[in-house]
Design a protein around this motif. Sequence first.
Motif, mmCIF file in Angstrom:
data_model
loop_
_atom_site.group_PDB
_atom_site.id
_atom_site.type_symbol
_atom_site.label_atom_id
_atom_site.label_comp_id
_atom_site.label_asym_id
_atom_site.label_seq_id
_atom_site.Cartn_x
_atom_site.Cartn_y
_atom_site.Cartn_z
ATOM 1 N N LYS A 1 0.823 -1.198 0.000
ATOM 2 C CA LYS A 1 0.000 0.000 0.000
ATOM 3 C C LYS A 1 0.863 1.256 0.000
ATOM 4 O O LYS A 1 1.945 1.284 0.572
ATOM 5 N N LYS A 2 0.352 2.290 -0.635
ATOM 6 C CA LYS A 2 0.922 3.619 -0.510
ATOM 7 C C LYS A 2 -0.095 4.479 0.229
ATOM 8 O O LYS A 2 -1.276 4.474 -0.106
ATOM 9 N N PHE A 3 0.390 5.209 1.232
ATOM 10 C CA PHE A 3 -0.505 6.056 2.003
ATOM 11 C C PHE A 3 -0.373 7.509 1.566
ATOM 12 O O PHE A 3 0.725 7.990 1.284
ATOM 13 N N GLN A 4 -1.505 8.213 1.533
ATOM 14 C CA GLN A 4 -1.497 9.649 1.227
ATOM 15 C C GLN A 4 -1.407 10.409 2.538
ATOM 16 O O GLN A 4 -2.196 10.171 3.458
ATOM 17 N N ILE A 5 -0.458 11.341 2.628
ATOM 18 C CA ILE A 5 -0.194 12.063 3.875
ATOM 19 C C ILE A 5 -0.283 13.561 3.606
ATOM 20 O O ILE A 5 0.464 14.100 2.790
ATOM 21 N N PHE A 6 -1.209 14.217 4.277
ATOM 22 C CA PHE A 6 -1.383 15.663 4.119
ATOM 23 C C PHE A 6 -0.429 16.379 5.066
ATOM 24 O O PHE A 6 -0.420 16.118 6.273
ATOM 25 N N VAL A 7 0.380 17.292 4.531
ATOM 26 C CA VAL A 7 1.360 18.049 5.321
ATOM 27 C C VAL A 7 0.856 19.472 5.476
ATOM 28 O O VAL A 7 0.648 20.178 4.484
ATOM 29 N N SER A 8 0.670 19.912 6.721
ATOM 30 C CA SER A 8 0.098 21.227 6.989
ATOM 31 C C SER A 8 1.036 22.048 7.865
ATOM 32 O O SER A 8 1.653 21.523 8.799
ATOM 33 N N SER A 9 1.140 23.344 7.549
ATOM 34 C CA SER A 9 1.952 24.271 8.353
ATOM 35 C C SER A 9 1.767 25.663 7.787
ATOM 36 O O SER A 9 1.196 25.838 6.717
ATOM 37 N N THR A 10 2.274 26.664 8.513
ATOM 38 C CA THR A 10 2.434 27.960 7.869
ATOM 39 C C THR A 10 3.496 27.771 6.791
ATOM 40 O O THR A 10 4.316 26.848 6.865
ATOM 41 N N TYR A 11 3.510 28.640 5.785
ATOM 42 C CA TYR A 11 4.301 28.322 4.597
ATOM 43 C C TYR A 11 5.656 29.020 4.519
ATOM 44 O O TYR A 11 6.697 28.365 4.527
ATOM 45 N N GLU A 12 5.662 30.353 4.462
ATOM 46 C CA GLU A 12 6.908 31.070 4.189
ATOM 47 C C GLU A 12 7.996 30.756 5.213
ATOM 48 O O GLU A 12 9.168 30.603 4.867
ATOM 49 N N ASP A 13 7.630 30.654 6.506
ATOM 50 C CA ASP A 13 8.638 30.461 7.557
ATOM 51 C C ASP A 13 9.104 29.009 7.666
ATOM 52 O O ASP A 13 10.110 28.729 8.324
ATOM 53 N N LEU A 14 8.383 28.075 7.047
ATOM 54 C CA LEU A 14 8.711 26.650 7.216
ATOM 55 C C LEU A 14 8.922 25.948 5.870
ATOM 56 O O LEU A 14 8.736 24.739 5.778
ATOM 57 N N LYS A 15 9.335 26.706 4.833
ATOM 58 C CA LYS A 15 9.553 26.094 3.523
ATOM 59 C C LYS A 15 10.576 24.976 3.588
ATOM 60 O O LYS A 15 10.372 23.871 3.059
ATOM 61 N N VAL A 16 11.727 25.246 4.214
ATOM 62 C CA VAL A 16 12.811 24.259 4.288
ATOM 63 C C VAL A 16 12.349 23.035 5.073
ATOM 64 O O VAL A 16 12.600 21.885 4.668
ATOM 65 N N TRP B 1 -3.551 3.237 -0.847
ATOM 66 C CA TRP B 1 -3.749 3.085 -2.280
ATOM 67 C C TRP B 1 -2.952 1.890 -2.794
ATOM 68 O O TRP B 1 -1.863 1.627 -2.321
ATOM 69 N N VAL B 2 -3.529 1.174 -3.757
ATOM 70 C CA VAL B 2 -2.865 0.014 -4.356
ATOM 71 C C VAL B 2 -3.009 0.128 -5.871
ATOM 72 O O VAL B 2 -4.068 0.512 -6.384
ATOM 73 N N ARG B 3 -1.938 -0.179 -6.621
ATOM 74 C CA ARG B 3 -2.009 -0.164 -8.082
ATOM 75 C C ARG B 3 -3.069 -1.159 -8.558
ATOM 76 O O ARG B 3 -3.187 -2.268 -8.033
ATOM 77 N N SER B 4 -3.847 -0.767 -9.551
ATOM 78 C CA SER B 4 -4.935 -1.622 -10.026
ATOM 79 C C SER B 4 -4.432 -2.942 -10.582
ATOM 80 O O SER B 4 -5.111 -3.976 -10.483
ATOM 81 N N ASP B 5 -3.198 -2.963 -11.168
ATOM 82 C CA ASP B 5 -2.690 -4.214 -11.737
ATOM 83 C C ASP B 5 -2.190 -5.173 -10.665
ATOM 84 O O ASP B 5 -1.789 -6.295 -10.956
ATOM 85 N N LYS B 6 -2.208 -4.720 -9.403
ATOM 86 C CA LYS B 6 -1.791 -5.591 -8.304
ATOM 87 C C LYS B 6 -2.989 -6.256 -7.628
ATOM 88 O O LYS B 6 -2.821 -7.067 -6.720
ATOM 89 N N ILE B 7 -4.195 -5.875 -8.045
ATOM 90 C CA ILE B 7 -5.393 -6.395 -7.398
ATOM 91 C C ILE B 7 -5.886 -7.639 -8.130
ATOM 92 O O ILE B 7 -6.094 -7.630 -9.350
ATOM 93 N N THR B 8 -6.069 -8.717 -7.401
ATOM 94 C CA THR B 8 -6.598 -9.958 -7.966
ATOM 95 C C THR B 8 -8.121 -9.938 -7.875
ATOM 96 O O THR B 8 -8.682 -9.662 -6.821
ATOM 97 N N THR B 9 -8.794 -10.224 -8.985
ATOM 98 C CA THR B 9 -10.260 -10.135 -8.996
ATOM 99 C C THR B 9 -10.902 -11.495 -9.265
ATOM 100 O O THR B 9 -11.891 -11.598 -9.989
#
Length: 343
Positions: free
Chosen positions: A3-18, A161-169
Amino acid sequence: MEKKFQIFVSSTYEDLKVERDQVIKAILEMGHIPVGMEMFSAADDEQWKIIQRQIDESDYYVIIAAHKYGSVAEDGVSYTEKEYNYAIEKSVPVLGFVLADNASWPSDKMEATAEKRGSLEEFKSKIKSKLVNFWTTKDDLHAKVSIALMKTMQTNPRVGWVRSDKITTSPETIQELTRLSQENAVLRNELNKVENVIKKSEDKTDANAKTFDILKKNTAKIFIFESNAKDWNTPKDGSLLGIFKAIAPNLMVENSFNKIGNDVAVFYGVSNYRNVAPVPNNHLSHWLADLSALDLIQPSERKHPLSDKNEYWSLSEKGATVLKNLRRIQLEKGLIDQESPES
């Protein structure tokens, strides 16, 4: 299936770019999918809907906080805090990363006003009420994000998330998926029952945080009549939170309507106010009604002579708790200025 996981990254922007780059790099190195607000314009209502959808589809939510509260929306809440609140509302697992108090940090990346510093500290307290790590440098943050995500993925696995070609149906697989789906529905129903019980037994911390949000997002124009002036001054920008801060200390026992107006004038920087109605009576009545609607204040129950026609108010039990928590946060962070002695 990997599986690949989607991770939302949140912060103020200009001061924490690096620092954001380091977190995104850590997520990519783990083989997962980072998503962040830099891809959108959070000030646009349509883009905010897109951000909400991205959070809905994310498996985990990472919040990074340092010394900036950031730009605020029309409701007085910063966009970063709006994202955090939405993730909590949608029960997305949240991992908090707050800059350590002893970490060195450039002064130009810190909030300059006391009001924004106060909002930031209240937001940080909200973050610290959940799973949180403290970091000192971008490299330290990179390492702690990687470790925390790995642990959370093991203890709280998500859909991913899983690639569709990896799913057995095959028919057997479909039958098993159907069984698991039914089982999942039953478990979710049981989980909802448990969560409802937990919600009912939660302490007042979350309720206080919600009250702070309401107070912050309700703005007010503060008109003050200075002594010897001929008209009201140019209004000052304020909020219901600022008004509560101004009047609450003197409501611990009780205070009269007119003296409450005096406290508002002093809080907003005017000490040479006129003695009677230094702020508009109709505005003050509306503010008191709003604070009463939030169960923060109440008419005083103390007895007064019949000849005393003044209107008296005092803090409610909830108001006293909110004031206590607010003052504690300010004291811990050194945000309470020394007041001048009364003349």
